[in-house]
Scaffold this motif. Sequence first.
Motif, mmCIF file in Angstrom:
data_model
loop_
_atom_site.group_PDB
_atom_site.id
_atom_site.type_symbol
_atom_site.label_atom_id
_atom_site.label_comp_id
_atom_site.label_asym_id
_atom_site.label_seq_id
_atom_site.Cartn_x
_atom_site.Cartn_y
_atom_site.Cartn_z
ATOM 1 N N ALA A 37 28.905 -10.435 -32.371
ATOM 2 C CA ALA A 37 28.450 -11.109 -33.585
ATOM 3 C C ALA A 37 29.273 -12.359 -33.843
ATOM 4 N N SER A 38 30.581 -12.241 -33.667
ATOM 5 C CA SER A 38 31.448 -13.402 -33.867
ATOM 6 C C SER A 38 31.179 -14.473 -32.829
ATOM 7 N N ALA A 39 30.976 -14.053 -31.563
ATOM 8 C CA ALA A 39 30.719 -15.028 -30.505
ATOM 9 C C ALA A 39 29.380 -15.731 -30.715
ATOM 10 N N ARG A 40 28.341 -14.989 -31.070
ATOM 11 C CA ARG A 40 27.020 -15.597 -31.261
ATOM 12 C C ARG A 40 26.992 -16.495 -32.479
ATOM 13 N N TRP A 55 14.384 -25.426 -23.105
ATOM 14 C CA TRP A 55 13.354 -26.381 -23.543
ATOM 15 C C TRP A 55 13.916 -27.491 -24.426
ATOM 16 N N SER A 56 15.201 -27.440 -24.752
ATOM 17 C CA SER A 56 15.791 -28.484 -25.601
ATOM 18 C C SER A 56 17.281 -28.551 -25.323
ATOM 19 N N GLU A 57 17.900 -29.609 -25.820
ATOM 20 C CA GLU A 57 19.319 -29.852 -25.603
ATOM 21 C C GLU A 57 20.166 -28.894 -26.437
ATOM 22 N N GLY A 58 21.441 -28.775 -26.054
ATOM 23 C CA GLY A 58 22.410 -28.065 -26.877
ATOM 24 C C GLY A 58 22.571 -26.596 -26.579
ATOM 25 N N SER A 59 22.070 -26.128 -25.444
ATOM 26 C CA SER A 59 22.155 -24.697 -25.136
ATOM 27 C C SER A 59 23.265 -24.371 -24.158
ATOM 28 N N ALA A 60 24.114 -25.343 -23.836
ATOM 29 C CA ALA A 60 25.144 -25.109 -22.820
ATOM 30 C C ALA A 60 26.082 -23.979 -23.230
ATOM 31 N N GLY A 61 26.456 -23.922 -24.509
ATOM 32 C CA GLY A 61 27.361 -22.862 -24.952
ATOM 33 C C GLY A 61 26.765 -21.477 -24.790
ATOM 34 N N LEU A 62 25.475 -21.356 -25.075
ATOM 35 C CA LEU A 62 24.809 -20.068 -24.910
ATOM 36 C C LEU A 62 24.761 -19.659 -23.444
ATOM 37 N N LEU A 63 24.511 -20.615 -22.562
ATOM 38 C CA LEU A 63 24.457 -20.302 -21.136
ATOM 39 C C LEU A 63 25.838 -20.009 -20.580
ATOM 40 N N ARG A 65 28.078 -18.475 -22.276
ATOM 41 C CA ARG A 65 28.299 -17.088 -22.719
ATOM 42 C C ARG A 65 27.628 -16.102 -21.784
ATOM 43 N N LEU A 66 26.476 -16.487 -21.216
ATOM 44 C CA LEU A 66 25.786 -15.627 -20.265
ATOM 45 C C LEU A 66 26.353 -15.744 -18.855
ATOM 46 N N ARG A 68 24.421 -6.682 -18.011
ATOM 47 C CA ARG A 68 25.324 -7.587 -18.713
ATOM 48 C C ARG A 68 24.554 -8.604 -19.542
ATOM 49 N N VAL A 69 23.537 -9.219 -18.963
ATOM 50 C CA VAL A 69 22.782 -10.254 -19.677
ATOM 51 C C VAL A 69 21.951 -9.644 -20.804
ATOM 52 N N LEU A 70 21.368 -8.463 -20.577
ATOM 53 C CA LEU A 70 20.553 -7.837 -21.618
ATOM 54 C C LEU A 70 21.367 -7.531 -22.868
ATOM 55 N N ALA A 71 22.667 -7.316 -22.707
ATOM 56 C CA ALA A 71 23.517 -7.036 -23.862
ATOM 57 C C ALA A 71 23.838 -8.291 -24.667
ATOM 58 N N LEU A 72 23.489 -9.474 -24.148
ATOM 59 C CA LEU A 72 23.885 -10.725 -24.800
ATOM 60 C C LEU A 72 22.716 -11.571 -25.292
ATOM 61 N N VAL A 73 21.512 -11.362 -24.750
ATOM 62 C CA VAL A 73 20.391 -12.216 -25.122
ATOM 63 C C VAL A 73 19.856 -11.840 -26.499
ATOM 64 N N ASP A 74 19.042 -12.740 -27.059
ATOM 65 C CA ASP A 74 18.471 -12.505 -28.388
ATOM 66 C C ASP A 74 17.191 -11.689 -28.333
ATOM 67 N N ALA A 75 16.464 -11.737 -27.218
ATOM 68 C CA ALA A 75 15.202 -11.001 -27.085
ATOM 69 C C ALA A 75 14.936 -10.759 -25.611
#
Length: 637
Positions: free
Chosen positions: A143-146, A196-204, A206-207, A249-256
């Motif tokens: 929760a803190s990381a997301r 599909w848009s900019e700004g997702s580097a941090g999320l990736l 994390r994965l 590992r990835v399923l525990a971190l994604v939003d859906a």
Amino acid sequence: MTPVTAITGDENRPGDGTGPAPGTDAAIGDGTTGTGTGTGTGTGTATGSEPPCEQAPGQPRESGEGRSGGCWDDGLIARRSGGRRRGDGPAEPAEAEEHVPIGGAYGGPLRTRLDALRELVGLSSTRVESETLAEAGRVLDEASARQRLSARHTVVAIAGATGSGKSTLFNALAQVPLSETGLRRPTTSAPIACSWSEGSAGLLDRLAIPPRLRRRPLAGGADELSGLVLVDLPDHDSALVKHREQVDRVLALVDAVIWVVDPEKYADAALHERYLRPLAGHAEITFVVLNQVDRLPGEAADQVLDDLRRLLDEDGMPLGEHGEPGATVLALSALSGDGVDELRDVLGTFVQERTAPARRLAADVDAAAAGLRAAYVAEGLTGLDERAREDFADRLAEAVGAKAAGEAAEREWRRHAIRACGTPWLRLWRWYERKRLPGNGSGPPSATAPVEEELTARQRVEQAVRTVADAAAAGLPAPWAQAVREAAVRGADGLPEALDDLAAREAAATGKRPLRPAWWPAAVLAQMSMTLLQVYGGLWLVGQIVDLLEPGLVVPALLMAAGIVGGPLVEWACTAAVRGPARRYGQDARRRLREAAAGCGRARVLDPIAGELMRYREVREQYATVAGRGGARAAGR
């Protein structure tokens, strides 16, 4: 499809007029030479010292700026076709979407539940095993990381079994072949992401998806999918353990999650027992897609879809039908494109709501609360009632001999009162009788008797502590029942010795000469009068015998008889009169010793037990907040 602007090694170089037919969406790069075709044609060559990296078919490369470690960054692979190309006019740099932390999404019930979960873990760290709290700690960490990452993006994973068509669906949604497909199994060996848009580097990051496996849809993506980050996962039933580990590992971190099933493996036990059933509480962020329906003849597709819904219902996963929250179930063919637009529309609406991270987190909190239920939810009422406390005090009083001490005090009070009111001749006889007793009643007690009495008292104290601890721990979850028993055992250490000292002090205080009743002086005076009458009558008779007084036996005999009879009558009256006060005196002595023993037991045993029970009630209230179902659903709205 939407026209594409492909970036080659140098866009300002003139083309040679070769390439595929206009309008073809394709871009091919080999690491040193880039060839791009779109609405126009042209070729260009760019060389560089960067090492080549893995590239999906049809994905362009650009040397120099925009590359990270020789690989494409997720935001500079391609431009939307609506932008201006270099060479066509003044360049207008694409504006990256503003990075907004997700912190605001953690308001309301979800924030309350997270705070309660954090407080719960803190209060339970010394009572509940760390393995039990591990999942709750993981949820708090995630929760803190997301929360520190982009709120404008929704990370959706595509998962499925071998040959289900995950990568084909991934390419169909991106409208460009980004992920490799084919008959070789497993085809996807590592997660591949498309943003599909900019700004997702941090999320990736994390994965843990490296830059070389980050893609952008060549056409720039439809507006309704802006903010979507799609991740193509390896097969969850792959023969390679590392593939399954990456999926988990990835399923525990994604939003859906989009689960892709095919008509042959939609009822696979590995899928339902390992994933769908344990993740039934995550239904609101789950999409189940029946792929390859073009292979089913006639109404077979509807029959398979109905059977899939039945299996999901048996898994405990609610279906989002008729406006109810739950999983989305669709049928499509990624290869032919049937139903893909419907999935794209559903995904677009889901992504634009921007509630998936909060829904996922709320479902994780629900799962953590379910896992902690056995450690916090008691069976029935808990705690010590007044009857258990009184029983504990009675057992301690019995251990210190409060009843015997009260009876001894009662006898002592009666003895002192009767001694003061008794006849002197009877007291003299009793003194003589005491002198005749062996040892004169003052010999030392045997050496074995005190040891036996001490052992018996200690056993009674230990039994009293065990009984009250069991009563306090009854119905409590195992960690808190154990904590209550340990608190009782710690408090019982030294309790028998403390009770012995207490009994000695009370015996010393009771051994002092007890107070006599108010009528005692009158009784003593009456007894003295009776004694004087006996002495006077006796002397009168003696005087008559020795001729010192005139003869007359009636009067002195009557006086002497009155004294002889009156003395025992006075003593009998005093004995009857002191019975009530003596009993009350003994009861007071017993009550004082019982209260003193109960106070000692309360301070050493009951108070620590009450502290543990109060701590349990506090964490139970926090757990009730964490497990609030209303908060879980409201968090995703």
